[in-house]
Design a protein around this motif. Structure first.
Motif, PDB file in Angstrom:
ATOM      1  N   GLU A   1      38.284  38.457  29.624  1.00 37.79           N
ATOM      2  CA  GLU A   1      38.288  37.663  30.860  1.00 37.79           C
ATOM      3  C   GLU A   1      36.828  37.453  31.267  1.00 37.79           C
ATOM      4  O   GLU A   1      36.255  38.254  32.006  1.00 37.79           O
ATOM      5  N   PRO A   2      36.188  36.385  30.769  1.00 40.47           N
ATOM      6  CA  PRO A   2      34.739  36.234  30.947  1.00 40.47           C
ATOM      7  C   PRO A   2      34.280  36.259  32.398  1.00 40.47           C
ATOM      8  O   PRO A   2      33.211  36.800  32.697  1.00 40.47           O
ATOM      9  N   ALA A   3      35.077  35.696  33.302  1.00 37.51           N
ATOM     10  CA  ALA A   3      34.681  35.655  34.712  1.00 37.51           C
ATOM     11  C   ALA A   3      35.110  36.901  35.472  1.00 37.51           C
ATOM     12  O   ALA A   3      34.826  37.030  36.664  1.00 37.51           O
ATOM     13  N   GLY A   4      35.788  37.817  34.806  1.00 38.35           N
ATOM     14  CA  GLY A   4      36.230  39.029  35.466  1.00 38.35           C
ATOM     15  C   GLY A   4      37.426  38.800  36.372  1.00 38.35           C
ATOM     16  O   GLY A   4      38.032  37.720  36.398  1.00 38.35           O
ATOM     17  N   TYR A   5      37.749  39.831  37.138  1.00 39.05           N
ATOM     18  CA  TYR A   5      38.901  39.800  38.041  1.00 39.05           C
ATOM     19  C   TYR A   5      38.431  39.933  39.477  1.00 39.05           C
ATOM     20  O   TYR A   5      37.354  40.468  39.761  1.00 39.05           O
ATOM     21  N   ALA A   6      39.261  39.482  40.398  1.00 40.10           N
ATOM     22  CA  ALA A   6      38.899  39.515  41.813  1.00 40.10           C
ATOM     23  C   ALA A   6      38.967  40.924  42.384  1.00 40.10           C
ATOM     24  O   ALA A   6      38.312  41.215  43.395  1.00 40.10           O
ATOM     25  N   SER A   7      39.734  41.804  41.757  1.00 41.15           N
ATOM     26  CA  SER A   7      39.884  43.166  42.265  1.00 41.15           C
ATOM     27  C   SER A   7      40.236  44.097  41.124  1.00 41.15           C
ATOM     28  O   SER A   7      40.672  43.655  40.045  1.00 41.15           O
ATOM     29  N   ALA A   8      40.079  45.383  41.349  1.00 43.39           N
ATOM     30  CA  ALA A   8      40.487  46.369  40.347  1.00 43.39           C
ATOM     31  C   ALA A   8      41.994  46.317  40.130  1.00 43.39           C
ATOM     32  O   ALA A   8      42.477  46.496  39.008  1.00 43.39           O
ATOM     33  N   GLU A   9      42.738  46.074  41.203  1.00 48.24           N
ATOM     34  CA  GLU A   9      44.198  46.003  41.091  1.00 48.24           C
ATOM     35  C   GLU A   9      44.615  44.852  40.175  1.00 48.24           C
ATOM     36  O   GLU A   9      45.546  44.999  39.365  1.00 48.24           O
ATOM     37  N   GLU A  10      43.939  43.726  40.297  1.00 52.93           N
ATOM     38  CA  GLU A  10      44.247  42.589  39.441  1.00 52.93           C
ATOM     39  C   GLU A  10      43.922  42.916  37.979  1.00 52.93           C
ATOM     40  O   GLU A  10      44.660  42.557  37.071  1.00 52.93           O
TER      41      GLU A  10
END
Length: 367
Positions: A132-141
């Motif tokens: 996921e190159p842009a990462g996630y919005a939260s650790a939960e996601e």
């Protein structure tokens, strides 16, 4: 009579390798078991493994993508997020240890690490930093996305007829705190390298054999009839953390992986070995199936490998209509890369290297 008098011509170097034209070298693989058009096939492994899944799909085989891309993504977005590359959305799996980890996490025999990497307001998964190159919005996601992949692995293993796994490396980085083996060195693609925590390890033969055997046992705990086809990636190491020469480090790594694959294939009737490594790197082809960087396998090389694969499955002993042969072997010297300015992107070069996490290591080359 002695044993050599009853051997076929393919068992002798002169008649099998030295005398035939390169396009006539065949009989390298006699499949141990049939792989039918309807058999559910899974692919995983190093960056070279992506060619196998695509070729199986293009051939009309029942290659299983266990985690389909959500609707609305462009082809580029699906590619960047590793949808449809391997059967599992794990990213590249270079070592037997990492394969064993994913299977253990998916089947609940071990708990995955809860660490996250936080950069520029986004959260990245240390277990698959390129997916996921842009990462996630939260650790939960992030953890929810990982749980989806683990469920897909679990489901895929239970439904599959054959797993094709491509071994890539013996060199890896372990987390001293929890023992997790990272897919790439922290601080290269993502994360921050901690010399007190991240420990280099070059897996020995017995360790690779142990991890790969454990991975297969895990898979068969949910699918006792699962067949396994092993290959070894012909792609050399981009860099070695041993401090030694990249050529000798590559030879060690590939030799260990090839030996382990050969032993398992010899001892387990449901494990086979396909010689993609030998086909690309073998003496008769003089390295001509590599791009000028002597690392990336050319499209002609991939086509040649897969023609041998499907030809053997079809029972063909000749390869009429095979892919075009190796190009001329004279090659210009590779051009130096630009002077680094910051951390490399997840797309270090064109071609296959887009998919090879370890290709980013050349960014750190001082010349």
């Amino acid at each position: 009579m002695n044993p050599y008098q009853s051997l076929p011509p393919r068992s002798f170097w002169r008649t099998a390798v030295a005398e035939p034209a390169w396009a006539d070298i065949d009989g390298l693989w006699t499949p141990k078991f049939a792989i039918g058009q309807d058999d559910v096939l899974l692919t995983a492994g190093s960056c070279f493994a992506r060619h196998i899944g695509r070729a199986l799909r293009d051939r009309g085989m029942n290659w299983r993508d266990t985690e389909l891309a959500p609707p609305g993504l462009t082809p580029e977005q699906r590619r960047d997020r590793h949808f449809g590359v391997f059967s599992f959305r794990t990213g590249n799996i270079y070592t037997a240890a990492v394969l064993r980890q994913w299977f253990a996490w998916a089947l609940g025999t071990e708990e995955p690490p809860q660490e996250v990497w936080h950069e520029d307001g986004r959260f990245h998964d240390p277990c698959r930093p390129s997916v996921e190159p842009a990462g996630y919005a939260s650790a939960e996601e992030l953890f929810a996305a990982r749980a989806t992949t683990l469920a897909a692995i679990r489901r895929g293993l239970g439904e599959a007829d054959c797993l094709v796994f491509t071994l890539g490396l013996t060199e890896a980085w372990r987390d001293r705190d929890g023992g997790t083996v990272h897919p790439v060195c922290p601080g290269t693609v993502r994360g921050t390298f901690d010399a007190g925590r991240h420990v280099f390890h070059n897996f020995a033969y017995d360790e690779v054999l142990r991890d790969l055997t454990a991975a297969l046992e895990l898979a068969r705990s949910v699918n006792p009839g699962l067949k396994v086809l092993l290959t070894v990636s012909p792609v050399p190491l981009t860099a070695t953390a041993t401090g030694g020469h990249a050529l000798t480090a590559t030879t060690y790594s590939k030799s260990v992986l090839r030996a382990v694959a050969g032993r398992l294939a010899a001892e387990d009737e449901h494990v086979d070995y396909f010689p993609s490594y030998e086909i690309v790197t073998g003496v008769p082809f003089r390295g001509a199936f590599f791009e000028p960087n002597l690392r990336t396998v050319t499209p002609e090389g991939v086509a040649f490998v897969m023609d041998r694969f499907f030809g053997a499955l079809d029972g063909r002993q000749d390869t009429a209509g095979a892919a075009a042969g190796p190009p001329e072997t004279g090659r210009p010297a590779a051009q130096p890369t630009a002077e680094p300015t910051d951390r490399p992107t997840a797309q270090p070069t064109a071609g296959e290297d887009f998919w090879c996490d370890d290709a980013v290591l050349d960014y750190y080359n001082p010349r």
